[in-house]
Every structure is written in structure tokens, then in C-alpha cells.
Design a protein around this motif. Structure first.
Motif, PDB file in Angstrom:
ATOM      1  N   SER A   1      -7.439  -4.176   1.327  1.00  0.00           N
ATOM      2  CA  SER A   1      -6.858  -3.040   0.634  1.00  0.00           C
ATOM      3  C   SER A   1      -5.701  -3.492  -0.246  1.00  0.00           C
ATOM      4  O   SER A   1      -4.801  -4.206   0.192  1.00  0.00           O
ATOM      5  CB  SER A   1      -6.380  -2.000   1.653  1.00  0.00           C
TER       6      SER A   1
ATOM      7  N   SER B   1      -9.602  -0.680   7.435  1.00  0.00           N
ATOM      8  CA  SER B   1      -8.784   0.018   8.435  1.00  0.00           C
ATOM      9  C   SER B   1      -7.559  -0.787   8.846  1.00  0.00           C
ATOM     10  O   SER B   1      -6.799  -0.362   9.715  1.00  0.00           O
ATOM     11  CB  SER B   1      -9.627   0.330   9.679  1.00  0.00           C
ATOM     12  N   GLY B   2      -7.372  -1.974   8.241  1.00  0.00           N
ATOM     13  CA  GLY B   2      -6.216  -2.798   8.562  1.00  0.00           C
ATOM     14  C   GLY B   2      -6.460  -3.843   9.630  1.00  0.00           C
ATOM     15  O   GLY B   2      -5.528  -4.512  10.068  1.00  0.00           O
TER      16      GLY B   2
ATOM     17  N   HIS C   1      -8.431   6.633   6.728  1.00  0.00           N
ATOM     18  CA  HIS C   1      -7.585   7.331   5.761  1.00  0.00           C
ATOM     19  C   HIS C   1      -6.096   7.198   6.087  1.00  0.00           C
ATOM     20  O   HIS C   1      -5.264   7.810   5.406  1.00  0.00           O
ATOM     21  CB  HIS C   1      -7.962   8.805   5.685  1.00  0.00           C
ATOM     22  N   ALA C   2      -5.760   6.433   7.106  1.00  0.00           N
ATOM     23  CA  ALA C   2      -4.348   6.250   7.451  1.00  0.00           C
ATOM     24  C   ALA C   2      -3.633   5.516   6.325  1.00  0.00           C
ATOM     25  O   ALA C   2      -4.116   4.488   5.844  1.00  0.00           O
ATOM     26  CB  ALA C   2      -4.218   5.454   8.755  1.00  0.00           C
TER      27      ALA C   2
ATOM     28  N   ARG D   1      -1.243   2.975   4.359  1.00  0.00           N
ATOM     29  CA  ARG D   1      -0.905   1.606   4.725  1.00  0.00           C
ATOM     30  C   ARG D   1       0.483   1.493   5.352  1.00  0.00           C
ATOM     31  O   ARG D   1       0.685   0.754   6.313  1.00  0.00           O
ATOM     32  CB  ARG D   1      -0.977   0.694   3.499  1.00  0.00           C
TER      33      ARG D   1
ATOM     34  N   HIS E   1       2.113   3.579   7.131  1.00  0.00           N
ATOM     35  CA  HIS E   1       2.209   4.167   8.473  1.00  0.00           C
ATOM     36  C   HIS E   1       0.872   4.032   9.214  1.00  0.00           C
ATOM     37  O   HIS E   1       0.546   4.865  10.044  1.00  0.00           O
ATOM     38  CB  HIS E   1       2.610   5.641   8.389  1.00  0.00           C
ATOM     39  N   ARG E   2       0.128   2.980   8.904  1.00  0.00           N
ATOM     40  CA  ARG E   2      -1.227   2.852   9.423  1.00  0.00           C
ATOM     41  C   ARG E   2      -1.271   2.818  10.948  1.00  0.00           C
ATOM     42  O   ARG E   2      -2.025   3.570  11.572  1.00  0.00           O
ATOM     43  CB  ARG E   2      -1.868   1.586   8.854  1.00  0.00           C
TER      44      ARG E   2
ATOM     45  N   GLN F   1      -3.015   5.773  13.243  1.00  0.00           N
ATOM     46  CA  GLN F   1      -4.206   5.435  14.021  1.00  0.00           C
ATOM     47  C   GLN F   1      -3.976   5.632  15.517  1.00  0.00           C
ATOM     48  O   GLN F   1      -4.842   6.165  16.222  1.00  0.00           O
ATOM     49  CB  GLN F   1      -4.624   3.995  13.716  1.00  0.00           C
TER      50      GLN F   1
END
Length: 296
Positions: free
Chosen positions: A34, A74-75, A263-264, A266, A268-269, A273
Motif C-alpha cells: 500500500s 491489510s498490512g 479498509h482500516a 494505515r 490507525h490500522r 483491526q
């Protein structure tokens, strides 16, 4: 003449519709990193990080730094085997199916989902209402008929790897287990207390809902997954002896959890989550608590 499928440059067996915003090479969900605008491939991310030292003038090589860790949408960190958790879940389901063949009804009675039922002679009651909370989860790994486990495991093998690659191992496992629990919780809430239920269908429907969320997030063609979802819902309500509550509960849970994961924002991912997991688990606990109170 048909158009040739576009595949990821790092994984030639995976079709994709996303390209790196820097080099424009096609990348699959497992290779997406991302960025502020769109997605980049791992090589471009490493190259941008190495060249980001403002002190390095023309012709001066920037000092070597630790490359930025590539991340999925999703990180999550990229895994060497994006099918590991899927294989483990398949193994658990198959192992329990073999155990059911060996031990029969005794194992089913001990592990299947049942709200409240009298044992022989009506001496005592057993089920989730009496404190057998483990049944909400163990029932999702039980199968009795060969066609039942065959259909569910084929679905898991088809849906699991792309989701595991995009979400990462821990997030994918959380999605699967919460979907299974969501299906069991709705079944426990609505079904007759002495109605037994088993199977991974709730978790599978959760993966199906998550696949739809991921495809929408990546701007893929939604028609194939929507057709598949529609057909499964038709079968759910058209065929007898199917616990539709588990299917719907798993679908709702998996869709909601997947939405929170992909959709979280970045910045505050992790918080978003983890909050998604907590809210999903809280909803499951509330449903189970309400039904348990009803059964006394």
C-alpha cells in the motif's frame, strides 16, 4: 481472439488486474504494498527507500539501509507459503472426519453444536446452555457425510489461499475462526435447543463474504463472486437438512470482519483491526448469552 490473462510478475500462476503505480508491472494481492496513491511492487518500494536519503547528491551512492518490509493490503508481512494456514485447517477438518469414522456417534455427541438436550433417561442436560461452550467451535470442524466434507474442503482450498495471501496468516485465521463462531452463535440463538448442527459451512460462507469484500476493495469484477454467493444462498434455503443459520451467521461475520481488515486506515490500522475482532467477538458473546438466559 481472446485476450491473454495478465498474471503477477512474481507469481506467474496468479491472474491480477492491479499494476504497480511506479513500474506498471502486474502484481497480485500477495505482492501489493500500500502506497499513498495505489499500490507498488516490493522492488519499487525497496528502491524508493534506498534512494530517499536527501544527503546523497548526484553520483553519490546513498548509504545502505534496511529495506522497507513489503506489506499486503491489510498490512501483513509477506509469507513464504501463503497457503500454510489453509493447509492446517484442511488437516484439522480431515483428521476429525477420520476420527468420526473411527469413533462414530460418541465423538459427534461430545463435540457437535447442540443447545440443550436430555441424555438417556432424562437424568441431566448437556449442551452449550449447560456450559459446553467449546461446542460452538468444535462443531465447525466436524463432518459426517463424505459429500459434506468434500464440498467444504474444496471450497476452503479455493477461497482460502487468495485470502490468506492478501490478509496474512494471523488475520486470515482470525477471520476463519470468527466466521465459524458467528455461524454457530446464530444457530444456537435461533434453532431448536435439541437440534444438532455440525460442519465448516459457516466458516466457508465467511470466507465467501470476505472474498467479495476484498474483490470490491481491489476493484475487481464482482460478478463471479456474486453469482457464486447467490447460488450458495439458493442451495442454503432450497435444500433440506441444512443449517441455514450457520451459513447466514458466518456470512455476516466474515463480511464485517473482512471490511474492517482491508479498509482500516494505515495510520490507525492495528487499532481498527483489533477493534474489529473485539466487536465481532462481543456480538457473538452477546448472542450466546441471550440464548443461554432464555434456556435458563
Amino acid at each position: 481472439m481472446e485476450d491473454q490473462a495478465v498474471c503477477c510478475y512474481r507469481h506467474p500462476d496468479r491472474e491480477t488486474g492491479i499494476s504497480c503505480t511506479r513500474c506498471e508491472r502486474p502484481i497480485c494481492p500477495a505482492c501489493m504494498v500500500s502506497a499513498s496513491v495505489g499500490f507498488q511492487c516490493p522492488e519499487c518500494v525497496r528502491g524508493a527507500h534506498a534512494a530517499s536519503d536527501p544527503a546523497a547528491g548526484p553520483g553519490v551512492r546513498a548509504p545502505r539501509r534496511t529495506p522497507m518490509q513489503p506489506r499486503t493490503i491489510s498490512g501483513a508481512s509477506l509469507a513464504a507459503d501463503p497457503r500454510l494456514i489453509t493447509k492446517v485447517l484442511l488437516g484439522i477438518n480431515l483428521a476429525l472426519w477420520i476420527a468420526v469414522l473411527a469413533y462414530g456417534d460418541r465423538l459427534l455427541d461430545d463435540l457437535m453444536l447442540i443447545g440443550q438436550a436430555s441424555v438417556p433417561h432424562g437424568v441431566q442436560l448437556e449442551g452449550v446452555a449447560e456450559g459446553d461452550w467449546y461446542r460452538l467451535l468444535t462443531a465447525a470442524f466436524l463432518h459426517e457425510e463424505p459429500m459434506h466434507i468434500a464440498f467444504n474442503m474444496l471450497s476452503l482450498w479455493w477461497l482460502g489461499p487468495p485470502l490468506e495471501a492478501a490478509l496474512g496468516r494471523a488475520r486470515f485465521l482470525a477471520l476463519y475462526l470468527l466466521s465459524a463462531l458467528g455461524g454457530s452463535a446464530l444457530t444456537y440463538l435461533i434453532s431448536e435447543p435439541n437440534q444438532g448442527s455440525l460442519g465448516a459451512s459457516g466458516a466457508i460462507f465467511g470466507l465467501l463474504g470476505a472474498t467479495a469484500v476484498l474483490m470490491r476493495r481491489l476493484d475487481y469484477d464482482m460478478r463471479p463472486v456474486l453469482v457464486l454467493l447467490g447460488l450458495n444462498l439458493v442451495f442454503t434455503f432450497a435444500l433440506s437438512d441444512i443449517a441455514w443459520q450457520a451459513h447466514i451467521g458466518g456470512l455476516i461475520t466474515g463480511t464485517a470482519v473482512a471490511y474492517g481488515l482491508v479498509h482500516a486506515p494505515r495510520e490507525h490500522r492495528a487499532l481498527v483491526q483489533r477493534g474489529t475482532y473485539a466487536l465481532a467477538l462481543l456480538a457473538i458473546v452477546v448472542l450466546v448469552g441471550v440464548r443461554t438466559a432464555q434456556l435458563g
